[in-house]
Design an enzyme around this catalytic site. Structure first.
Site, mmCIF file in Angstrom:
data_model
loop_
_atom_site.group_PDB
_atom_site.id
_atom_site.type_symbol
_atom_site.label_atom_id
_atom_site.label_comp_id
_atom_site.label_asym_id
_atom_site.label_seq_id
_atom_site.Cartn_x
_atom_site.Cartn_y
_atom_site.Cartn_z
ATOM 1 N N GLY A 1 0.803 -1.215 0.000
ATOM 2 C CA GLY A 1 0.000 0.000 0.000
ATOM 3 C C GLY A 1 0.832 1.259 0.000
ATOM 4 N N LEU B 1 -3.621 -5.248 -6.436
ATOM 5 C CA LEU B 1 -2.584 -4.258 -6.171
ATOM 6 C C LEU B 1 -1.458 -4.839 -5.305
ATOM 7 C CD1 LEU B 1 -2.279 -1.320 -7.010
ATOM 8 C CD2 LEU B 1 -3.034 -0.692 -4.715
ATOM 9 N N ASP B 2 -0.213 -4.664 -5.750
ATOM 10 C CA ASP B 2 0.971 -5.096 -4.998
ATOM 11 C C ASP B 2 1.024 -6.609 -4.776
ATOM 12 O OD1 ASP B 2 1.455 -2.396 -4.853
ATOM 13 O OD2 ASP B 2 0.924 -2.200 -2.739
ATOM 14 N N GLU B 3 0.204 -7.347 -5.518
ATOM 15 C CA GLU B 3 0.153 -8.790 -5.311
ATOM 16 C C GLU B 3 0.630 -9.562 -6.546
ATOM 17 O OE1 GLU B 3 -0.637 -10.264 -2.535
ATOM 18 O OE2 GLU B 3 -1.786 -8.811 -1.369
#
Lengths: 291, 291, 291, 291
Positions: free
Chosen positions: C208, C234-236
């Site tokens: 995040g 997101l961010d994964e």
């Protein structure tokens, strides 16, 4: 890990080097496949400058259509055709190590612990020292410990006795875990490519004695360790692995020695691991480590 | 960062080295405190072998009871008493750099970008080169670029013109960002302790020319870079910072050059950062970096 | 490097993944060899847990007996037989990149400089931003720069225009060099496996926003950066590369941001290098990087 | 090293933290100097955001004009004036450790070996385990080994017996060397700031159980270890030290476990070293390590 151990029994490793030519990869793959061997891992390297090819193939023999001898004969035809120099190692024969040590225990312990935990794929047959000091360590791990006192006079005779012992014990690999004696040319030629040493500097910096003292004097900001094959050119053998650790002006020589220990033992253990997994080829005094 | 910049104006740094004795720390702290200076950072080092003391003190002058001259006189008494060699630097005078470069741009760009982003606490007054090639880079950043062609015949005369120019521009620090010329003893003695070079090897390994070629031939498993003060002993000056990067048999000389660039630029930028922050003292051809 | 460049023109890379079975390596090697292709590099990986096979083969087409179409048909037979998913890339078609950026220049510069020096094997077709700020940087390197202002209202319409532009420019790879906008699912599915982002933390730590602030609050002793494929989670997305740098209690958030920059740019450039060399396969949200 | 040991006997360490104010450094230096103490090392840190000051002073008592009690009274005046929280430790009292372990030996061995070599400045008073397995290791080093079987029912009663034992043995520091039991709040509050654990991940990534399995699933390219003070918030205590090691797609969970071991033992040993040298202050759930 039990499964892994069992399944390892039917594995073999082929190490190959030869002049680079078309069709090498295909010829080897085809021959192995033709006999029913299943390729599990394959790593290759081409030195374009030297026009030289290197390969390591790990394969499974479980579903071999023929027998090992027939397979070896098949491979023999290929290796001859391509002028290959090869080494074929069956995993069911565990390698046997002799550790040479003087008085410092850190590298010795690292190899003993990694062997016990199964990380090192070999058996320690004997620990040889020029001092009594580390016998209790050997006893803790139930390893035979022999002391050979070496003087300028008795050196060649002692080395001969050591070699006889190593032969009796069927030793494949000699590891110098901070051993403070220089092995003779005769000894080394008998164990060519099978003696690994740890030098406590980032070679070729600080060749020779007291490298941490030299490093301190020069004021370097990193110190290192180098695992290498021992040749008759002292500290000039093929480098297998190196690593470094950060230092500063605040580190005394004693601090460098302490910090260095941890690099030494990791670097040596890594080199021995690769050797036991048959990953290293030597060419032109350099190593090709096929990971 | 605006606040930080403003608040920096009233700061000063004192660098001290002297024979180790009792009461040093207390005497300096007391003197500074007595004049109303507020100590923000203090790092010290004692070389017990050399019996030598080193200290860096960063202090704030905002609430000084007296003026700078009086403070300096006060410090002067202490430094004389303890035979200190000192350097007192006021932060309101930003340092001025001259970058010397030949044809390779990577180190130059790193310093230009770090200066623009405010990471490097100084101003680049000029870029000097023996080639026209990198003039467009200088223009991108609005920095003056001067070319001095150097031959064996005109070298001393050219260096004199360079020195005149550096003096006119009030340059504090010369950084050789892969500059392929050797500076004369005369030049170096005029800028003693103020010329930093990046050598593209892990010194003292691979001294001299073509270190990446040397590293490749030796088969090392790490390559490095070394930032050092330039002295008249080529590649033998005090080391400020070093770092390494992992390589393997698969790396050609070209690969080493490419990988090395990224280490070179980081190591050089780090050394220049410390120099601009007045963190480095030299003693016995080694550096004490007070972080 | 001229030679190298020329000799690259006749190269091709085959990326393969399929369920693990006997005979895979041999079948591919034989097919390539049978058409006269010369295998230069071959790296493979077997995920024993997932029973899945991965391979990258770099080969030379110079002495092809047949033409590319016939070779492709030959390979097609093998890939069908073994249920392979493959990607065949000819080196004579250089890849084209679009860089998306907001206001921070460090990652952008790193890719621009590496492209100019020939380290990155591709061409930067365009720089797209949501701000005017970095236009001068683009101009320095002679790269087209387009600004697309994005609001909650116009987002989907703007993204459509961006996609049209990327298609016109024949873009193969989108790199987010610290781009502060979230791309929509639609955009990402159009460029599936072809959007690489740099996240300024050691994922999955500090997912995040403001990861350096989070890292400072938690008091970690290392900070890192992660290059990953962008997915709608997101961010994964699958992680391509990561690295870290040491920090301490003495580092403010601003210090972390400064230190982190240098890790970010190296990690991103490494990931882009591998992507441009066709070394990455994705399976089960993880990457297999065949070096 | 004998000299060093002897000379250590007269040393003392003062750890200080307080709100940041002018005159702190000077006041402490003056007080120590006034009593004849000689400052050997001094490191300080100011957290500008929290407006908080931290300092570690190592000093020599050999030429003290007064006695320890008088010195302590003198320091007491200063610490009261500046609202300091302090810890004064005399080097002649060696610290005593209790190691808690379950079945894995690698961290235990590292601490045993470093203690024997004199690297760790303390004595291991006892090894406590919930299993018999590692008793032989304790015996090798001549250390007392006690087994406490723990169940949900007997936990608080067992912990009470453990605490009684630790008190009898005058233990200063509890180190969890891969101890697979959770200590109760009561236990931890009795040993607040004196229980160090090694967690086998790069916290805060992969909190909780089986972090190597989590890391493998997420496909990270580095794995790590974290030494931290144990608090009642599991895996959330102040971080003392962290490090990482590179991994790849080729590493199975078993490989991660093996690689991780070597990071774990180094990181834990480093944290324990700093603790034994009184270098760590905790503030706001973070550590200040004054090196």
């Amino acid at each position: 890990m039990g499964d892994k151990e069992d399944s390892k029994k039917n594995l073999a490793t082929l190490l190959v080097t030869c002049p680079d030519r078309k069709g090498l990869v295909s010829a080897l793959a085809q021959t192995l496949h033709g006999h029913g061997a299943n390729i599990l891992e394959s790593v290759q390297h081409v030195d374009r400058h030297a026009q030289r090819f290197f390969q390591r193939i790990l394969f499974d023999l479980t579903e071999l259509h023929t027998d090992r001898l027939t397979l070896e004969r098949g491979l023999g035809e290929v290796t001859e055709r391509f002028e290959m120099s090869t080494r074929l190692v069956y995993a069911n024969k565990r390698k046997r190590l002799a550790l040479f040590v003087s008085k410092q225990e850190h590298c010795l312990y690292e190899l003993l612990l990694r062997t016990r935990s199964g990380e090192l794929n070999g058996d320690i047959a004997i620990i040889i020292s020029n001092h009594e000091d580390l016998r209790p360590v050997a006893e803790q791990f139930g390893i035979r410990y022999e002391v050979f006192s070496i003087t300028a006079e008795n050196k060649s005779e002692v080395e001969e006795r050591e070699r006889t012992l190593l032969e009796e014990l069927d030793v494949d690999l000699v590891v110098l875990t901070r051993y403070m004696q220089i092995l003779s040319k005769e000894f080394l030629s008998a164990y060519s490519g099978a003696v690994i040493n740890i030098h406590h500097s980032f070679l070729p910096a600080f060749i020779g004695g007291k490298p941490y003292h030299q490093a301190h004097r020069r004021g370097v900001k990193l110190i290192g360790a180098t695992a290498h094959y021992v040749t008759s050119d002292l500290d000039e053998g093929p480098i297998i692995e190196q690593d470094v650790i950060r230092t500063s002006h605040a580190d005394s020589v004693g601090d460098l020695i302490r910090k260095g220990r941890h690099v030494e033992k990791q670097v040596l253990a890594q080199a021995v691991t690769w050797q036991l997994e048959d990953r290293i080829l030597v060419y032109d005094n350099r190593t090709v480590v096929l990971k």
